[in-house]
Scaffold this motif. Sequence first.
Motif, short mmCIF file in Angstrom:
data_model
loop_
_atom_site.label_atom_id
_atom_site.label_comp_id
_atom_site.label_asym_id
_atom_site.label_seq_id
_atom_site.Cartn_x
_atom_site.Cartn_y
_atom_site.Cartn_z
N MET A 362 0.87 -1.25 0.21
CA MET A 362 0.05 0.01 -0.04
C MET A 362 0.85 1.44 0.02
N ILE A 363 0.60 2.25 -0.67
CA ILE A 363 1.27 3.62 -0.77
C ILE A 363 0.17 4.61 -0.46
N PHE A 364 0.50 5.47 0.61
CA PHE A 364 -0.36 6.71 1.02
C PHE A 364 -0.04 7.72 0.35
N SER A 365 -1.08 8.51 -0.11
CA SER A 365 -0.86 10.11 -0.65
C SER A 365 -1.77 10.94 0.58
N HIS A 366 -0.92 11.78 0.77
CA HIS A 366 -1.72 12.89 1.71
C HIS A 366 -1.29 14.34 1.19
N TRP A 367 -2.30 15.30 1.56
CA TRP A 367 -2.20 16.52 1.75
C TRP A 367 -3.45 17.23 2.37
N ASN A 368 -3.02 18.30 2.95
CA ASN A 368 -3.93 18.96 3.86
C ASN A 368 -5.07 18.10 4.48
N ARG A 369 -4.79 16.92 5.22
CA ARG A 369 -5.39 16.16 5.92
C ARG A 369 -6.36 15.27 4.94
N LYS A 370 -6.10 15.44 3.64
CA LYS A 370 -6.52 14.35 2.90
C LYS A 370 -5.88 13.09 2.60
N VAL A 371 -6.49 11.88 2.72
CA VAL A 371 -5.43 10.92 2.28
C VAL A 371 -6.16 9.78 1.37
N SER A 372 -5.52 9.18 0.70
CA SER A 372 -5.86 8.09 -0.29
C SER A 372 -4.94 7.14 0.07
N VAL A 373 -5.39 5.94 -0.38
CA VAL A 373 -4.24 4.61 -0.09
C VAL A 373 -4.35 3.87 -1.70
N ARG A 374 -3.24 3.58 -2.19
CA ARG A 374 -3.09 2.93 -3.66
C ARG A 374 -2.70 1.39 -2.95
N THR A 375 -3.22 0.30 -3.87
CA THR A 375 -2.76 -0.90 -4.03
C THR A 375 -2.31 -1.17 -5.26
N GLN A 376 -1.92 -2.37 -5.79
CA GLN A 376 -1.82 -2.61 -7.13
C GLN A 376 -3.04 -2.48 -7.84
N GLN A 377 -4.16 -2.84 -7.34
CA GLN A 377 -5.43 -2.74 -8.11
C GLN A 377 -6.15 -1.47 -7.95
N TYR A 378 -6.24 -1.14 -6.59
CA TYR A 378 -7.31 -0.12 -6.04
C TYR A 378 -6.78 0.99 -5.56
N ARG A 379 -7.53 2.13 -5.32
CA ARG A 379 -7.32 3.27 -4.47
C ARG A 379 -8.45 3.37 -3.83
N LEU A 380 -8.40 3.77 -2.63
CA LEU A 380 -9.57 3.94 -1.61
C LEU A 380 -9.24 5.45 -1.04
N MET A 381 -10.50 6.26 -1.35
CA MET A 381 -10.37 7.80 -0.71
C MET A 381 -10.91 7.79 0.43
N ASP A 382 -10.63 8.79 1.01
CA ASP A 382 -11.28 9.38 2.40
C ASP A 382 -12.98 9.23 2.17
N GLY A 383 -13.51 8.58 3.06
CA GLY A 383 -14.87 8.35 2.95
C GLY A 383 -15.19 7.09 2.75
N GLY A 384 -14.38 6.39 2.40
CA GLY A 384 -14.58 4.92 2.10
C GLY A 384 -15.05 4.62 0.50
N ILE A 385 -14.56 5.77 -0.16
CA ILE A 385 -14.87 5.44 -1.84
C ILE A 385 -13.74 4.56 -2.07
N LEU A 386 -14.13 3.60 -3.06
CA LEU A 386 -13.05 2.47 -3.40
C LEU A 386 -13.22 2.51 -5.05
N TYR A 387 -12.14 2.50 -5.87
CA TYR A 387 -11.94 2.56 -7.14
C TYR A 387 -11.01 1.46 -7.50
N ASP A 388 -11.65 0.62 -8.52
CA ASP A 388 -10.87 -0.43 -9.13
C ASP A 388 -10.06 0.49 -10.30
#
Length: 587
Positions: A362-388
Motif C-alpha cells: 500500500m502507498i499512501f498519498s496525503h495533503w491537507n489532511r486528505k489521504v488516499s491509499v493505493r494498492t496494485q489494483q485499487y485506490r481508496l479515498m477518504d470517506g470509504g470510496i473505492l475505485y478499481d
Amino acid sequence: MNRLLTLCAAIFLTCGTATRAVSAAPPNIVVILSDDQGWGDLSIHGNTNLSTPNIDSLARDGAMFDRFYVCPVCSPTRAEFMTGRYHPRGGVRNVSTGGERLDLDEKTIADTFKAAGYKTGAFGKWHNGTQFPYHPNARGFEEYYGFTSGHWGDYFDALMDHNGDLVTGKGYMADDLTDHAMQFMSASKDKPFFCYVPYNIPHSPMQVPDRFYAKFAKADLKLRDDNPGKEDLEHTRAALAMCEAIDWNVGRILKHLDDLKLADNTIVLYFSDNGPNGFRWNGGMKGKKGSVDEGGVRSPLLIRYPGKIAPGTRIPQISGAIDLLPTLADFAGVKVLSNGPLDGRSLVDVLTGKKVETDDRMIFSHWNRKVSVRTQQYRLMDGGILYDMAADPGQKTDVARQNPQIAEKLSAALAAWKAEMFPMLSKDDRPYTVGSPEHPLTQLPARDGVPHGNVKRSSGAPNCSYFVNWTSTDDRITWDVEVKTAGRYEVVVWYSCPAAEVGSEIELSLGDVKTTTRIAEPHDPPLRGKEHDRTASRGGESYVKDWKPLSLGSVNLTAGRGELTLKAVKVASKQVAEVRMVLLTRK
C-alpha cells in the motif's frame, strides 16, 4: 599454437578483469526532478501535443515505471525523496512560511552519499528550508546553486542562492541550473558524484524563452482535458513549452555525460513532484496538483543504468518517491543513513529482472489532511470510496459495496496511517534559526515573517512576496527566531521607497537589543516579471524588484529564542517602505 592460445587467454582475462573493475566502480547518480509536470506531459506517455525525446530516451535505454506515486504538492514529495520516509515524519506540513522545512534530525539522501565518499551537489529548487542548518549545504550537499523557496517571481536573471550567499543568475533559470550542474559534474568526474537537479518548471509563473514558446503560441492542441471547459489553453501551451525547455536541458546533461565518458557508469533518474498544475491532457486520470486522486499523485519515473537495467524495461508494480533513496543506495552499495525506519523499499530486484512476487503493498498519498491509499489494483479515498483502478482508471465508479472486504481492509489501513502520521502534523513550533555555525549569513525573507496592523503581503503566495502597506508606528513585522551563536551581527534591510516617502525612522529589535536608522535615500525600482509572462494569471505569485540594502549597524545578540521585530518609530509620509528581507551577518 599453444603460445598463441596462452596469449589470447591472457588478453581475455585482462579484458575481463578491466570490465569487472569498471562495473565495480561506484556509479555516478544524476537525479532530475521537474516541478508541476504531470504524468501526461511527456510524449512517451502518449501526449502528441509536445515532444520530449531526451527524457523519453531514458525509458528507451532503461526503465519506465507505469505506476509511480508522489505527493500532491512540492515540498512533501521532496522530503520523501530526501529521506525515504513519509513527509509527516520529517515535519513537512506545508509549502511555505516554515512548514516546508525538513526536521533537522532527519538524514537526507545527500547525507547518505556524502558519507559514502560521493561528491554531492544540488542545482535548483530546494523547498525544504532556507536558514542554516535547514539549508541544503547543511543537509549533505557540498555544492548548492538555486533558490530555497517554493516559488520564484521571475525566471530570467533571477536572484539565486550559491552556497548560502545571494547572487544574480544568468539567463533563463532552467538553462542556468543546467550550466551549474554540468560544471559540478566536470569538476567531480574523477570521483563518484551525486548530482540533484530539481528544475523550477513548469511551475508558475508561466515563463519560457521564445525559442520554445513559438511552437505553442497558436498551436491547435489535439489532446485536451476530459472536461475541456476547465482547461486554460493559454496556460497549457506555456506549460508544454516549459516541458520542452526541460527536455532540451536534459539532452544537454546526457550529452555532457557522454562527453565526460561517464554515461556507462551513471544512473540517470527522472521524475516529477506532483500532478499537473492545471487541467490538461493527463491520460484520462482524475485530479491534478493538490489532489490525492490518481492524477494528482501519479508521476513519471524513468531510470537509465547501462549494463544493469535492460533497455525498454517496463515496471508495472506500484512504487513511490519513498523508494528512491533505498533503490539508489542499493545500486551504489552504500549504507542508508536514517534516524528511523524507512517507508520505502529498494526496487533493484524489480529493475534488474529478478522475479518479484506481487504483494499487498500500500502507498499512501496525503495533503491537507486528505489521504488516499493505493494498492496494485485499487485506490481508496477518504470517506470509504473505492475505485478499481485497473478497470476504472478515471475513477468514475465506487465499487466499495461490491468489494466490502477490500474496502474494509483499506479503510482500516488508512485510519491507522492517519493515527500514526497526523499527530506529527500538529502546530509547528520551530523558530527560524539565526547565526548557525555553518554559515555567517542568515536570510529572513518576508515569506517567513508575520505582518501586523496594516502591513500585508504583495501577493497571495508568500514564497516570493514582500511587505507593503506599512503606514503606521503601530504596524510591525515579526520573525520568530532562535539565535544559535551569540555575537555581533550586522543588520541589513532590503527596501524600496519612492522619493516622496523618504524620511521615516525604523527600528529592529530582539529582546532588549535595538538598533534604528533613517530611510534617507529613495529607491523606487519598477516591478519585474510581467514582461516574461506567457499567461495573464501568475498563480498568486508576486512580481519582483531590485531591492536596496539599508544598514542598521551592528548589534550584540545573545543565544536564545525571541521575536525579531521591525517597526517604525517615525512615519515621514503616507508609507514607511516596502520590505523584502532582513539579513543578519555574524561578524
